[in-house]
Enzyme design. Sequence first.
Site, PDB file in Angstrom:
ATOM      1  N   HIS A 192      20.780  82.723 -12.725  1.00 38.81           N
ATOM      2  CA  HIS A 192      21.550  81.073 -12.495  1.00 38.81           C
ATOM      3  C   HIS A 192      22.100  80.618 -10.736  1.00 38.81           C
ATOM      4  CE1 HIS A 192      25.143  78.931 -14.018  1.00 38.81           C
ATOM      5  NE2 HIS A 192      24.287  77.847 -13.229  1.00 38.81           N
ATOM      6  N   ASP A 230       8.520  72.319   4.988  1.00 42.67           N
ATOM      7  CA  ASP A 230       6.889  71.283   5.512  1.00 42.67           C
ATOM      8  C   ASP A 230       5.499  72.686   6.320  1.00 42.67           C
ATOM      9  OD1 ASP A 230       8.313  71.224   8.023  1.00 42.67           O
ATOM     10  OD2 ASP A 230       8.973  69.188   7.446  1.00 42.67           O
ATOM     11  N   TYR A 277      10.617  66.470   7.830  1.00 47.56           N
ATOM     12  CA  TYR A 277      11.796  66.202   6.873  1.00 47.56           C
ATOM     13  C   TYR A 277      11.722  66.659   5.724  1.00 47.56           C
ATOM     14  CZ  TYR A 277      13.375  64.947  11.685  1.00 47.56           C
ATOM     15  OH  TYR A 277      13.207  64.821  13.266  1.00 47.56           O
ATOM     16  N   ASN A 281      11.714  68.545   3.518  1.00 44.92           N
ATOM     17  CA  ASN A 281      12.216  69.745   2.757  1.00 44.92           C
ATOM     18  C   ASN A 281      13.117  69.460   1.930  1.00 44.92           C
ATOM     19  OD1 ASN A 281      11.369  71.217   5.713  1.00 44.92           O
ATOM     20  ND2 ASN A 281      12.568  70.002   6.473  1.00 44.92           N
TER      21      ASN A 281
END
Length: 157
Positions: A22, A30, A130, A132
């Site tokens: 947790h 990418d 971008y 990600n």
Amino acid sequence: MLKGLDPLLSPELLFTLRAMGHGDEIAIVDGNYPGVEHARRLIRLDGHRLIPVLNAVLSVLPIDDFVPEAIFRSTVKAERDKLDPVHEEMIDCCAHHEPHRQVVPLIGQDFYGRVKAAHALIQTSEPRLYANIILRKGVIYPKEAGAQAAEVDPFVY
């Protein structure tokens, strides 16, 4: 192969997702991301794009509901609120699995720092820039009192 599991969930990836606790985070990035440099644990899923991998991971990973923000995406340069099509697809995928959670944009070094601290990093072959995202693992709650118990108690030997 296993019944009910997306085949993109490789043995290594399943092991990693199950081993996370947790609050641990996992990044899905990418093909251009500096994965080798930023990963504590690198899982390569070459030949696969980000959205199917994100969908597969979200099909088994609980998202943390103890914190106000648990899903983070990279931004287009320093443009915090700009959404490329891949960001819209990530948001839609997350909304399908976690309809009450927002995808929070993190700019540059804030995103990179969080990835470097993550439990693991999944490197895809996503060609879009971008693309990600970071997911923070939550918990699986026990069944409520009065709910039908499982036929086999995994804690009884």
